[in-house]
Design an enzyme around this catalytic site. Structure first.
Site, PDB file in Angstrom:
ATOM      1  N   SER D 276       0.844  -1.187   0.000  1.00 33.42           N
ATOM      2  CA  SER D 276       0.000   0.000   0.000  1.00 33.42           C
ATOM      3  C   SER D 276       0.877   1.234   0.000  1.00 33.42           C
ATOM      4  O   SER D 276       2.009   1.199   0.485  1.00 33.42           O
ATOM      5  CB  SER D 276      -0.876  -0.033   1.252  1.00 33.42           C
ATOM      6  OG  SER D 276      -1.245   1.279   1.632  1.00 33.42           O
ATOM      7  N   ASN D 284      -1.823  -6.916  -0.178  1.00 32.11           N
ATOM      8  CA  ASN D 284      -3.093  -7.079  -0.863  1.00 32.11           C
ATOM      9  C   ASN D 284      -3.079  -8.306  -1.765  1.00 32.11           C
ATOM     10  O   ASN D 284      -2.060  -8.634  -2.361  1.00 32.11           O
ATOM     11  CB  ASN D 284      -3.394  -5.822  -1.682  1.00 32.11           C
ATOM     12  CG  ASN D 284      -3.657  -4.635  -0.775  1.00 32.11           C
ATOM     13  OD1 ASN D 284      -4.424  -4.731   0.164  1.00 32.11           O
ATOM     14  ND2 ASN D 284      -2.990  -3.521  -1.038  1.00 32.11           N
ATOM     15  N   ARG D 315     -22.243  -9.560 -45.955  1.00 28.72           N
ATOM     16  CA  ARG D 315     -21.188  -9.109 -45.050  1.00 28.72           C
ATOM     17  C   ARG D 315     -21.658  -7.814 -44.393  1.00 28.72           C
ATOM     18  O   ARG D 315     -22.084  -6.886 -45.077  1.00 28.72           O
ATOM     19  CB  ARG D 315     -19.858  -8.859 -45.778  1.00 28.72           C
ATOM     20  CG  ARG D 315     -19.250 -10.166 -46.321  1.00 28.72           C
ATOM     21  CD  ARG D 315     -17.752 -10.047 -46.641  1.00 28.72           C
ATOM     22  NE  ARG D 315     -17.514  -9.317 -47.870  1.00 28.72           N
ATOM     23  CZ  ARG D 315     -16.868  -8.157 -47.955  1.00 28.72           C
ATOM     24  NH1 ARG D 315     -16.385  -7.595 -46.857  1.00 28.72           N
ATOM     25  NH2 ARG D 315     -16.720  -7.560 -49.110  1.00 28.72           N
TER      26      ARG D 315
END
Lengths: 443, 443, 443, 443
Positions: D276, D284, D315
């Site tokens: 962090s 984390n 197409r």
């Protein structure tokens, strides 16, 4: 009540399907769950987990039991699952000593997921049968219109000639692949769900696998290697297939819509319908519209089914509920779309004359590619293309026929008059139709 | 029938909403359309487009007329729209000479879209009222728990202390913004739809705008600058709002689910529910689950509403049908979610002791940021962070309290014992709660 | 590299937008984050949280600092966030004692979200400006073509006459509403994000709000009542707006595509483009195609933005990352679509003659509604409609003009020849154009 | 540039994948198209459609040709397709007489779609290989942790005991099914695309099928029965598979996230990451977050791929472009997710002690189901359940162990102390692990 168009009395004939609704609605839901409680009791009786007579008694009662769906409403609102209330009602119906063996060792999700699978199995039979019918109808239509010459269109513009038979073959080919896909996914999507409270069959001790096998036999469903309570890949794969089917039909619907445009007029839905509340001349292409609608609805719902796959730990709440809110709609939409496709294909009025007229309206521009290849036999391809491009501009301004302009502007020894008939420019169309029809037959 | 959970007798108490269903189902659909035919006849009578007595006669008949939705089923299946059959039935009900003035100059979409708007107006009143209730309940809850200290969590990990009051304020703040949004979008979403066959009011000649104005007055709806038959931005914006509301509630539901986990145990749904069919100890967080479910369902349906905006020319078919299949679900889902949010907020049992325990269980790791800032007063921040990080590792292995380890390892003159209470680390939490509560009051 | 079409060197000129990319790419991302670190240091220096000279030193260094995005790659891969590595690099660039005050009290999400807001602010200025240009261009086009009569079409079929001016007004009206919407949502979408580790500004103690206010002033951004780390309604609302804009333009693109069809031929994209690799005559409607493409792409991405709103607790991980993967694409798509819309509107070639021809090709069927209303003056409307419907069938088979057939079959005293000109059946078209143009001017 | 996270220098290490990007980016795109032009020239030379030496000359030149993607930018912006500009550049590179035979009879979509297929084939090889690795790693992990007892959780609540091995087997089982699925869909998704201007191979006359077969041989790709220009089911099916894979991994990521919560602490990502910017103690769960992110991103993109299936006539434009904007992201996301899954599985730190602690923290409530079944041997199941439910409430208030309370309150002859060990309540867990491991081996 009709919040959903699939449940609406007003829109049900258009956007829903009575037969599939009957296989999938609240009543069918309860019926399927009771059938599983019956089969579970029998299987457990045979294995000896519960007394055999109790198992038979429960099975008999469960099969005879009828319950008004609204009887489950209040408890479902509290518990978020209908099974505790259903089991309680069934216990009352069974009565006596056997009652305590009802739902022995199972968890709500076993009953609901297997109940879903039973209903899906029936619904997929209906859907597969309609798919086959649509395949056969389109195969006939492609055969019939092999020689019906029409405009081939790319990016909304006239391109080169093609045949209506090949266009139909183009609607058909993906449906044949969808039939193959269904065969492959069925054993993954339609598996017995049976794991007990958290997927260990904890309450059945050593006899878990024996009961599971017996239950699978009773219901004629394959076993999964382990309970799939929070493994939703089979259900999600199936929902992907439903959306593939409706998207393939939606493409057909979109093509028909474009061909029914007043200015194009190559086909008409031959159904008795499509009136306007204010314009007497209107005949709206209802079935084709619905095919597009249901394709886009299913495509959107499919994302939700995949979002729902992230179910927490041994059994999740929100992801599972999300499936309840989503999958039934997709099933009905697919069945409904196939019904419309059948009716559309059966009744489609093909206007070969308008097809030919639309080819002719281009003043030969639709032969530009052919002309440029013919010229390329005699001069470098870029120069040939430039020459044709200039001639195209000339035609657009003058209204003259492209081949006339080219005959005048080029001394290359091209047989321009032999080129004039679009039917001479279908390339491999017939070969392709053959191959698609052959793929139909191989199953 | 119950293909959709919103129409299901079994699931209706959980995933639907009786009050909103009554405002939005087939019966309400017909009622709204008849009310518009009534208002149209009155408006046209006043302007003189049709004889005034005929207008009054039609209005009276339309208002008294009751029609079983299934009476429209067959013709809707054919025409893809229920209005021609409805108009015919109404003409019969009116009878006599006035009958021919029914639906004068209008087109199906005028009636259906305006009918939708009338139903939406009622539904939004219910939804707005529930939103207000939920806002007030959350405001009280935030106020009550200003001083209830708990773990603040980021990326699933304990981060720094916060208060439960601030967490609740975080659920509340977006709802206040949603209230503002609704006020702004209402006049764009709830407009009269009236354009005639293709949006020119062709059948009304010079009197088109006069009739439109009169009709808008009768129905108390704003006029759009021109008919919005194929301009779906108002409807799509509204559907976006519905999904914003459910997503904001879904975030609250997700937070509550995480807090109800057995290992966390900080809150419990205080509702009498959530039982398991096999595990007597279970109390499942039903309302929170449903909030997540409906958020994700609406998010998916929202994409479909935006896909539906590409409606062709003056009036499109598939895109419009796609809205029918989608928007009603979103309305009910939103109302249902707000109902659950109300009940959840009212009954939520907050376990302040467990909140405090969870703070304490980190051995002070949750004070790591605070410790690092305290040390940063005395040494460079990167060195402070490194020191704290090493101490954290020590704690994780030794089980000692972070502040004890730091007191030992650092000679910096920090008052470690004063830092020990998490309540001393709430920063601006109270100020933020004040600001959010103030935003509630400003409306 | 070009995995995404928005980053592709090949497709960038078609499906992306250089100007917006420059405001939104990796370089702009870093620039914005550094600007915020600069502003934060200044604000904290002014409040006294850090030494004022240190704040100024940091600000100066941050503004001058350039960092190759790939320098952040490795640490971002580890931490899932680029800010720790950026802060470390910035600290090195600052050097000396001031370095330790970099990023004081902020968290990664403060920097990234506010950085996003700064970039969105610039991008929305570009987008708003293009939206205004498109609005003005369409207003001119609507005015120019007030009297250009053409076919009004509903459900893919010719319905009644309209004007091209009204059709253009129908593309314009929702864009004007989108302009209004943007004004309303900007203050909700473009707010300072500043909450520290878990939204309490814990590291700033009593001075949190003072720093937040100062930072908001430095950046000229509004404050939210509390940090919006896990309140994503503002961002989601904005993404909904982006999709509303592209969907409104996609509807225009779809209409143009349909009008450019060879068989319809009412407009042509006047851009020098759309060539085919094999068909010299083709001029493909490139801009219109792209408008449809980007509308559908954004509609799908919008669902993902709403799914992303369910972010856990004080700050979530996956939901936030999901925004990174989604929102930038939506911004570029919207800017790109507006660029195409501008070019399309500027260069559109309108073929009024073909519009008139297409009206005439219906043999008067397009006047069926008008004829039925004319007859309804003299006989009951259902009988009038039945008469006209029969005459329509007659015309479709005989090729005769509807009004001729009706004149023959009905003795009603209708002035059939006066009805013949479609321009006499435009109803309220001009009034509607006036109202739309007036709505443009009111801003 | 980095608008998309998949192209971002900053986020590329986290959310993208270098190896797959190299197989899928602009350079790879051009390489694949040139390889097809080479193969086409060779095949046509062999069949005799063009002079054989010209074919060989073109092939040699095409294989040696290098083109900067930005060279195609301007023309692609005009034509919406890069092939005309590529072909022109290739013609220049070939030079001489052979130049005019470049791209003979092919259309842009033949080159682009087959180019996509070549790139997908390589990408799927990488993805399949990673899938196999992940399967093997999970199989080992499941085997290793057969006896690691932990809490089984349903609906976010502790339910009954399970083993970590069975949980891992539950992540593994769907991946094995995904491996089966891939084998089945490959021949449908990876087909040669070759149809010429509008799917008839018009420019090749009688030799169309011979050239197509030759080209398929050169590229080692299966032929489809007819050109699939506007039949997108193969591509859409593949995209569904990609999303199935990421959703299955996303479920694993979600489970890991929940287990890494500070209060649960049963596993940790053992990767060196997740720091962090402000909290030193944080680690984390980066890989797990990304798995959830990419699952939800793909689920949303999948809907867009299905929306894109409605391609018009021979197409279409917008639908095809929509695939360009969508599918590459899905491919990279899937490869990236599998990379994270590998790393996560390899490095996962399993804390068996915390797992056991969490079991114990329930005071025996987790044995409630077992207790109720044990009692059911002696008294009716509803009475047993009621008894246990009451005892559970007692425990929650008193903090006593459930089995102690029951021993006190019931006289039934249950061996309560033998029940105490959760390891005795794993039911069929081992059998299920066996079956899943066996399914791995069967391939």
């Amino acid at each position: 009540m009709g919040i959903s168009v699939f449940d609406s009395a007003i829109f049900g004939g258009l956007l829903s399907d009575d037969l599939l609704v009957a296989l999938f609605d609240d009543h069918a839901h309860i019926r399927a769950m009771l059938d599983i409680e019956a089969a579970l009791a029998l299987a457990e009786g045979k294995v000896g987990v519960i007394p055999r007579p109790a198992g038979e008694e429960i099975a008999k009662a469960a099969r005879a039991f009828e319950l008004d769906p609204s009887a489950l409403r209040q408890e479902t609102a509290k518990a978020a699952i209908p099974v505790p209330a259903l089991v309680e009602a069934l216990r009352e119906a069974v009565g006596g000593d056997a009652a305590r063996f009802v739902h022995w060792g199972a968890t709500t999700q076993d009953i609901m997921d297997t109940g879903l699978v039973l209903r899906l199995r029936q619904a997929l039979d209906v859907i597969a049968s309609r798919l086959n019918t649509t395949i056969d109808l389109l195969a006939n239509l492609a055969e019939t219109h092999r020689a019906t010459v029409m405009v081939g269109r790319t990016r909304y513009q006239q391109a080169v000639p093609t045949s209506f038979g090949l266009k139909v073959a183009g609607w058909l080919a993906p449906l044949v692949r969808n039939r193959d896909r269904l065969g492959q996914l069925r054993p993954r999507a339609l598996m017995l769900s049976f794991g007990g409270a958290a997927g260990t069959l904890s309450a059945l001790g050593e006899q878990g696998i024996a009961v599971a096998s017996g239950l699978a036999d009773e219901l004629n469903l394959p076993l999964s290697p382990m309970p799939w309570h929070s493994q939703r890949d089979g259900i999600a794969e199936l929902s992907g297939w439903l959306s593939l089917v409706t998207a393939c039909l939606g493409k057909m619907g979109q093509d028909v819509l474009l061909m029914t445009q007043s200015e194009v007029g190559e086909v008409r839905e031959g159904l008795d319908g499509g009136g306007s509340s204010t314009m007497p001349q209107k005949a709206n292409p209802v079935a084709s519209e619905v095919l597009v609608t249901l394709a886009r609805a299913n495509a959107g719902l499919l994302a939700t089914m995949h979002q729902a796959m992230l179910q927490e730990h041994e059994r999740g709440g929100p992801g599972w509920q999300l499936e309840w809110a989503t999958l039934p709609q997709m099933v009905i939409a697919t069945g409904c779309a196939l019904g419309h496709a059948e009716r559309l294909t059966t009744s489609l009025e093909v206007n070969a004359e308008r097809m030919r007229d639309n080819l002719d309206r281009s003043n030969g521009l639709i032969l530009a590619e052919a002309a440029s290849f013919a010229l390329s036999q005699h001069l470098p391809r870029p120069r040939a293309q430039a020459l044709v491009k200039a001639a195209c501009l000339d035609c657009q301004q003058s209204g003259r026929h492209l081949l006339d302009v080219l005959a005048e502007q080029s001394s290359a020894p091209v047989n321009w008059s032999a080129m004039r008939d679009p039917a001479n420019h279908l390339g491999t169309a017939n070969g392709f139709i053959d191959a698609v029809l052959q793929s139909v037959g191989t199953e």
